[in-house]
Motif scaffolding. Structure first.
Motif, PDB file in Angstrom:
ATOM      1  N   LEU A 172       0.848  -1.183   0.000  1.00  0.00           N
ATOM      2  CA  LEU A 172       0.000   0.000   0.000  1.00  0.00           C
ATOM      3  C   LEU A 172       0.887   1.238   0.000  1.00  0.00           C
ATOM      4  O   LEU A 172       1.843   1.320   0.776  1.00  0.00           O
ATOM      5  N   SER A 173       0.560   2.212  -0.857  1.00  0.00           N
ATOM      6  CA  SER A 173       1.370   3.421  -0.988  1.00  0.00           C
ATOM      7  C   SER A 173       0.469   4.639  -0.915  1.00  0.00           C
ATOM      8  O   SER A 173      -0.506   4.739  -1.670  1.00  0.00           O
ATOM      9  N   GLY A 174       0.761   5.553   0.001  1.00  0.00           N
ATOM     10  CA  GLY A 174      -0.005   6.790   0.077  1.00  0.00           C
ATOM     11  C   GLY A 174      -0.361   7.144   1.499  1.00  0.00           C
ATOM     12  O   GLY A 174      -0.121   6.400   2.448  1.00  0.00           O
ATOM     13  N   PHE A 175      -0.965   8.307   1.654  1.00  0.00           N
ATOM     14  CA  PHE A 175      -1.290   8.822   2.971  1.00  0.00           C
ATOM     15  C   PHE A 175      -2.383   8.023   3.669  1.00  0.00           C
ATOM     16  O   PHE A 175      -2.556   8.126   4.876  1.00  0.00           O
ATOM     17  N   HIS A 176      -3.185   7.239   2.918  1.00  0.00           N
ATOM     18  CA  HIS A 176      -4.284   6.489   3.516  1.00  0.00           C
ATOM     19  C   HIS A 176      -3.914   5.038   3.799  1.00  0.00           C
ATOM     20  O   HIS A 176      -4.752   4.256   4.242  1.00  0.00           O
ATOM     21  N   ALA A 177      -2.667   4.650   3.530  1.00  0.00           N
ATOM     22  CA  ALA A 177      -2.271   3.252   3.652  1.00  0.00           C
ATOM     23  C   ALA A 177      -2.383   2.778   5.103  1.00  0.00           C
ATOM     24  O   ALA A 177      -1.799   3.365   6.006  1.00  0.00           O
ATOM     25  N   ALA A 178      -3.136   1.710   5.312  1.00  0.00           N
ATOM     26  CA  ALA A 178      -3.303   1.149   6.655  1.00  0.00           C
ATOM     27  C   ALA A 178      -3.815  -0.283   6.534  1.00  0.00           C
ATOM     28  O   ALA A 178      -4.545  -0.626   5.605  1.00  0.00           O
ATOM     29  N   VAL A 179      -3.430  -1.117   7.508  1.00  0.00           N
ATOM     30  CA  VAL A 179      -3.882  -2.503   7.573  1.00  0.00           C
ATOM     31  C   VAL A 179      -4.338  -2.763   9.005  1.00  0.00           C
ATOM     32  O   VAL A 179      -3.600  -2.504   9.954  1.00  0.00           O
ATOM     33  N   GLN A 180      -5.559  -3.287   9.150  1.00  0.00           N
ATOM     34  CA  GLN A 180      -6.136  -3.500  10.472  1.00  0.00           C
ATOM     35  C   GLN A 180      -6.811  -4.865  10.552  1.00  0.00           C
ATOM     36  O   GLN A 180      -7.465  -5.312   9.595  1.00  0.00           O
ATOM     37  N   ASN A 181      -6.699  -5.511  11.714  1.00  0.00           N
ATOM     38  CA  ASN A 181      -7.485  -6.703  12.060  1.00  0.00           C
ATOM     39  C   ASN A 181      -7.378  -7.814  11.023  1.00  0.00           C
ATOM     40  O   ASN A 181      -8.383  -8.361  10.560  1.00  0.00           O
ATOM     41  N   LEU A 182      -6.146  -8.171  10.645  1.00  0.00           N
ATOM     42  CA  LEU A 182      -5.935  -9.217   9.642  1.00  0.00           C
ATOM     43  C   LEU A 182      -4.859 -10.191  10.109  1.00  0.00           C
ATOM     44  O   LEU A 182      -3.981  -9.849  10.904  1.00  0.00           O
ATOM     45  N   VAL A 183      -4.926 -11.415   9.580  1.00  0.00           N
ATOM     46  CA  VAL A 183      -3.853 -12.402   9.688  1.00  0.00           C
ATOM     47  C   VAL A 183      -3.357 -12.686   8.279  1.00  0.00           C
ATOM     48  O   VAL A 183      -4.155 -13.003   7.386  1.00  0.00           O
ATOM     49  N   LEU A 184      -2.049 -12.550   8.047  1.00  0.00           N
ATOM     50  CA  LEU A 184      -1.448 -12.839   6.751  1.00  0.00           C
ATOM     51  C   LEU A 184      -0.415 -13.945   6.934  1.00  0.00           C
ATOM     52  O   LEU A 184       0.456 -13.841   7.804  1.00  0.00           O
ATOM     53  N   ARG A 185      -0.493 -14.997   6.131  1.00  0.00           N
ATOM     54  CA  ARG A 185       0.443 -16.107   6.270  1.00  0.00           C
ATOM     55  C   ARG A 185       1.007 -16.506   4.908  1.00  0.00           C
ATOM     56  O   ARG A 185       0.472 -16.134   3.860  1.00  0.00           O
ATOM     57  N   ASN A 186       2.114 -17.262   4.961  1.00  0.00           N
ATOM     58  CA  ASN A 186       2.814 -17.724   3.758  1.00  0.00           C
ATOM     59  C   ASN A 186       3.270 -16.555   2.885  1.00  0.00           C
ATOM     60  O   ASN A 186       3.260 -16.651   1.646  1.00  0.00           O
ATOM     61  N   LEU A 187       3.674 -15.447   3.505  1.00  0.00           N
ATOM     62  CA  LEU A 187       4.226 -14.320   2.758  1.00  0.00           C
ATOM     63  C   LEU A 187       5.579 -14.748   2.175  1.00  0.00           C
ATOM     64  O   LEU A 187       6.410 -15.329   2.876  1.00  0.00           O
TER      65      LEU A 187
END
Length: 542
Positions: free
Chosen positions: A104-119
């Motif tokens: 995510l690129s920009g002033f609004h970039a945010a990530v909330q309440n997630l699980v990310l796996r196998n990155l």
């Protein structure tokens, strides 16, 4: 790091972004189409590809098997509930490709309440121009970093709270870079790497950066270049080699000389043993402002917040209290529920014996640091009935049964007989007998039973008592068949599951049973009209 023309193009476009209202787009595991609305969600890739700068993509709970990267958006990506976070499972081959799994690129970039796996790209999560991470667990094997931040514009400060970044390879768990002056506020988080750097801060001259690092577990080397000032308070470092930049220790830090033994938690994040000293070792000033930990449990449970993203919780406890408000038909059962800090549910079990047989509807209880009072009404009994009950509290750590208690519904006193009139004859009883004028009692027919409804027909309106008993195997005891006896010859017993007196109309009546609904089995239904004869019917519910 190499900067692409695409990123520069994004930054230029931000300066001239329109002031249009941000839209909210919705995604679900089974989503389809292009509406991306709450009523008709679409797939996650479609929800993101159709977004505009400043939009919010809301992701429903579930596991998303992703075969493509999700990068190049200036949006906020979030799950709705930290207690039930969506899982983004990246299934890309081969691993080690360029770019980011979620970028995510920009002033609004945010990530909330997630699980990310196998990155498995260069970067797992990549936030450009600052950005915010909240209640996120990310894990995998990346060549650069699992969680990465880059600041390109002066004065930009990102925030990280309740985050767990777990690197299974030789890359970094967390990485932050400043090409322009900026900062980063990190609270109640965990950065862990199996063989690489846990957390790296890099500043490219002449840029400078200030990092506020509090209540955070750094399981692996901490690296920081000149131009970076780390204000450190109540963190645990294992190990902590010399930092080329400046670390301002503000108190409460714990430094271990040996690496920590890591294990993978149920949410795929990095976990460590409580014995390393994280429990109650944080500071209230370093806790995440949202008042919870990474999976939505209460922060704080204990004397002080824990270090790391996950607050230690324990099994619940239940204490059954005395019944209050006893009447001829029931009472209010009371108790005290302690959740052990974890989200819990509570209910009362009740019945004619300590074997109970019924329970009230389960009610949620958020993680609490102290016991809270709870109560439920137990009604629908005839006068003089003995009722046993106990409080039950459950959470992911186990179940706690309170002690058995009981009450007996009250029986009204009989009114005194009327005094005979003075000097006159004793009055004759009313015509038709002592109960008044003669009238035919109601008769019952067409009795039926389903998992949720009792049906019957009555010949006239009036009060009707409905009793439902479940057939079960009991044991002979003292000349009667008891469902709670453990010894004796087997026999057929009936255990009451529902009893209520209602006002019936002449004709067909239907009564909805309270939840939980009846299980499959054989039941005896008894319908008794006031002053009339009981009608019994045995019915099998399938």
């Amino acid at each position: 790091m190499r900067r692409s023309s695409a990123v520069l193009l994004v930054l230029c476009s931000l300066a001239f972004a329109s002031t249009s209202t941000a839209a909210e787009r919705f995604a679900s595991v089974s989503g389809a189409g292009s509406a991306c609305s709450a009523a008709a969600p679409c797939s996650l890739p479609d929800a993101m590809q159709g977004s505009a700068s400043g939009d919010v993509v809301t992701i429903a709970p579930g596991t998303y098997n992703l075969t493509q990267n999700l990068s190049g958006y200036d949006i906020r990506v979030r799950g709705t509930d930290p207690t039930n976070r969506p899982v983004l499972d990246f299934q890309l081959a081969p691993s080690g490709g360029s770019g980011a799994n979620l970028g995510l690129s920009g002033f609004h970039a945010a990530v909330q309440n997630l699980v990310l796996r196998n990155l498995n790209r260069e970067f797992g999560i990549f936030l450009d121009v600052g950005g915010d991470l909240e209640n996120v667990t990310a894990s995998g094997v990346t060549t650069q970093a699992i969680c990465s931040f880059i600041t390109n514009m002066d004065g930009t400060t990102g925030t990280i709270q309740n985050v767990n970044c777990y690197q299974h390879g030789s890359g970094a768990a967390g990485d932050a870079r400043w090409i322009a002056n900026g900062g980063l506020d990190i609270r109640s988080s965990t950065f862990a790497s199996s063989t690489g750097t846990a957390l790296a801060f890099r500043s490219f001259a002449p840029a400078t950066a200030r990092i506020d690092l509090r209540n955070t577990l750094v399981a692996g080397p901490l690296s920081c270049q000149s131009g970076v000032i780390v204000h450190s308070s109540h963190n645990l470092f294992a190990p902590l080699p010399p930092c080329n930049g400046e670390r301002v220790a503000e108190g409460g830090d714990i430094t271990l000389s040996q690496p920590l033994v890591l294990f993978t938690r149920n949410d795929y994040g990095a976990g460590v043993s409580e014995s390393v000293g994280t429990v109650d070792a944080g500071t209230p000033a370093g806790a995440a402002p949202n008042g919870i930990d990474v999976d939505g449990d209460a922060r704080t449970y204990g004397a002080a917040p824990d270090i790391g993203d996950d607050e230690r919780t324990v099994a619940p406890t239940a204490q059954t209290g005395a019944a209050t408000g006893v009447t001829g038909s029931g009472a209010t059962a009371a108790g005290s529920a302690a959740t052990g800090g974890a989200r819990s549910t509570w209910f009362f079990e009740y019945g004619p014996t300590a074997a109970y047989g019924s329970q009230t509807a389960a009610a949620p209880l958020g993680g609490q640091n102290a016991a809270v009072p709870v109560s439920a009404a137990l009604t629908g009994y005839p006068a003089g009935t003995l009722v046993h009950y106990r409080l039950v509290v459950t959470n992911r750590w186990g179940r706690s049964d309170g002690e058995d208690r009981s009450f007996t519904t009250s029986v009204p006193d009989a009114p005194p007989p009327p005094a005979p009139p003075s000097g006159g004859p004793t009055p004759s009883p009313p015509a038709g007998g002592p109960n008044g004028p003669s009238s035919a009692a109601a008769t019952i027919a067409k009795v039926s039973l389903t998992t949720g409804t009792i049906g019957f027909a009555t010949s006239r309106a009036g009060r009707v008592t409905v009793l439902v008993e479940r057939r079960t195997t009991g044991r002979q005891r003292n000349g009667r068949c008891s469902a709670s006896a453990r010894r004796g010859r087997t026999c057929t017993a009936f255990v009451r599951v529902y009893r209520k007196t209602v006002s019936a109309i002449a004709g067909t009546n239907h009564i909805s049973l309270p939840k939980p609904r009846l299980r499959r089995g054989t039941y005896r239904v008894t319908i008794t009209p006031a002053g009339g004869k009981a009608t019994k019917k045995t019915i099998t519910v399938r």
